[in-house]
Design a protein around this motif. Structure first.
Motif, mmCIF file in Angstrom:
data_model
loop_
_atom_site.group_PDB
_atom_site.id
_atom_site.type_symbol
_atom_site.label_atom_id
_atom_site.label_comp_id
_atom_site.label_asym_id
_atom_site.label_seq_id
_atom_site.Cartn_x
_atom_site.Cartn_y
_atom_site.Cartn_z
ATOM 1 N N ASN A 2 0.828 -1.196 0.000
ATOM 2 C CA ASN A 2 0.000 0.000 0.000
ATOM 3 C C ASN A 2 0.867 1.253 0.000
ATOM 4 N N GLN A 23 2.234 7.890 -11.084
ATOM 5 C CA GLN A 23 1.316 6.771 -10.915
ATOM 6 C C GLN A 23 0.979 6.105 -12.243
ATOM 7 N N ARG A 28 1.156 2.144 -12.095
ATOM 8 C CA ARG A 28 -0.116 1.495 -12.421
ATOM 9 C C ARG A 28 0.052 0.056 -12.885
ATOM 10 N N LYS A 34 -0.879 -0.987 -4.524
ATOM 11 C CA LYS A 34 -2.127 -0.236 -4.475
ATOM 12 C C LYS A 34 -1.790 1.168 -3.971
ATOM 13 N N GLN A 36 -2.934 5.015 -3.288
ATOM 14 C CA GLN A 36 -4.113 5.841 -3.061
ATOM 15 C C GLN A 36 -3.705 7.296 -2.843
ATOM 16 N N GLN A 44 -10.550 14.192 -6.746
ATOM 17 C CA GLN A 44 -10.933 12.783 -6.680
ATOM 18 C C GLN A 44 -11.786 12.384 -7.878
ATOM 19 N N LYS A 48 -10.416 9.426 -10.228
ATOM 20 C CA LYS A 48 -11.185 8.179 -10.311
ATOM 21 C C LYS A 48 -11.593 7.868 -11.739
ATOM 22 N N ASN A 53 -6.945 5.266 -7.587
ATOM 23 C CA ASN A 53 -7.599 5.122 -6.284
ATOM 24 C C ASN A 53 -7.378 6.359 -5.418
ATOM 25 N N CYS A 54 -8.413 6.742 -4.667
ATOM 26 C CA CYS A 54 -8.332 7.900 -3.786
ATOM 27 C C CYS A 54 -8.812 7.551 -2.388
#
Length: 393
Positions: A2, A23, A28, A34, A36, A44, A48, A53-54
């Motif tokens: 994460n 990212q 990616r 993952k 965020q 956001q 998105k 991810n946010c």
């Protein structure tokens, strides 16, 4: 793994885009990661839509907190939002761009931090050329009127923090890893810098977008109405407010077509000759321009180089921008117009530089070609996996 990514809360898109590109281009594709983003609700929505991810936290300040100019409350709210994001994501790694409070959730929790760093932090320019009256653009204020509170909040009211927290905050400029969104010829490291191997050049982290259909149609009409005229693009970005109306009017009267991000009365006076829009796809606009005039913030200076276009830089009394502008001038790829408060003769300097541009002696295009090659080579050689491995080691 994460990752929690945090841009400068008051930096607008200038400090979000590098993280977004990092990212999309380098993170990616790694299914084990993952990542965020901690951003405001508006950002956001955009992220998105791009599959990013946010964290479900609206990373912004309420108007009443900003209006109060109570730096203690501002700091407290900022820490609350970042701590909430930390608790949700439980990151193994934190990536940030000018998010100065992050040591309180990174170093304090023994989480390695990767920071986007630029010349304004590791200054290499000869001290003879430094102006003691200049400040970092971060200190000057940004992002409309409320920014003054943002930029001051990190430094003011130190009594709000306890001694332990202040100790962590002082480590902001010394993260485990530093990513430099540029090339070594321009964003030079000082000879005596510590932990040189912790700095990684990735080349410019830029969005190579194109104009929307609506903007494209309007631009086409504007260009058709100004055929045979040289095009000059003049901008101070979305943040800086250094006045550029006199430059716009000068070029219009000199029979140029002007494209600008500056919304001023001059634009209304010369509706046929001036095309205004708050935001432009910079790579595209620089590509259709004969001359680019900019404030040298973030990575905008890369676009003229990548498009082999002559450029001028505008003094804003911010040393992080000024250092790069003077380096570009030293390399012979651009000319620098000092701020009026730095040099009362700035207008004559400007006139001389325009004269050199019109005589095709302003920019060394052989050097521009070399820098362009270095940009491409640096981007090709950058390996985010190695950066992460270094951070986690």
């Amino acid at each position: 793994m994460n990752i929690l990514t945090i841009p400068y809360i008051a930096g607008g898109i200038s400090h979000l885009i590098p993280l977004y590109v990092l990212q999309q281009k380098y993170l990616r594709s790694n299914v084990e990661i993952k990542n965020q983003f901690l951003v405001n609700n508006n950002s956001q929505i955009f992220l998105k839509m791009q599959g990013v991810n946010c964290v479900p936290v609206d990373y912004t300040f309420e108007e009443n907190i900003i209006a109060s100019k109570d730096f203690g409350k501002i700091n407290e709210r900022l820490i609350e939002m970042e701590q909430e994001a930390y608790d949700i994501v439980k990151p193994t790694l934190i990536i940030e761009d000018t998010a100065c409070i992050t040591p309180l959730i990174a170093e304090k929790n023994h989480i390695p931090r990767i920071s986007i760093q630029r010349t304004g932090i590791f200054r290499a320019i000869d001290k003879r050329y430094r102006n003691p009256n200049h400040v970092h653009s971060f200190q000057k204020g940004s992002n409309v009127d409320k920014s003054e509170s943002f930029s001051n909040s990190y430094n003011a009211e130190a009594s709000f923090f306890n001694k332990t927290d202040l100790g962590f905050l002082e480590q902001y400029v010394k993260p485990k890893v530093k990513i430099i969104p540029g090339i070594s010829t321009i964003e030079r490291l000082p000879e005596n810098i510590e932990e040189r191997d912790s700095y990684f050049y990735c080349g410019p982290l830029l969005v190579m977008d194109k104009p929307s259909k609506n903007l494209s149609e309007k631009l086409e009409e504007f260009l058709n109405n100004n055929k045979q005229k040289p095009i000059v693009f003049i901008t101070t970005g979305t943040i800086d407010r250094t006045p550029i109306e006199n430059f716009i009017e000068f070029f219009v009267k000199r029979n140029y077509a002007v494209i600008t991000t500056c919304n001023c009365e001059i634009n209304d006076k010369y509706k046929e000759e001036v095309f205004y829009n708050r935001l432009f796809p910079l790579n595209y606009i620089c590509g259709i321009s004969n001359l680019v005039i900019h404030q040298c913030s973030a990575s905008i200076y890369h676009y003229p180089i990548m498009n082999r276009v002559a450029s001028l830089t505008i003094g804003t009394q911010c040393y992080d921008r000024e250092d790069i502008a003077l380096r570009l001038q030293e390399l012979g790829v651009s000319g620098h117009i000092p701020h009026p408060d730095d040099n009362s003769d700035y207008w004559n300097v400007f006139l001389e530089l325009v004269d050199r541009f019109e005589k095709n002696t302003l920019s060394d295009f052989n050097m521009i070609h070399k820098l362009r090659d270095e940009i491409n080579e640096t981007m090709s050689n950058f390996e985010m996996d190695k950066v992460i491995q270094y951070a986690l080691a």
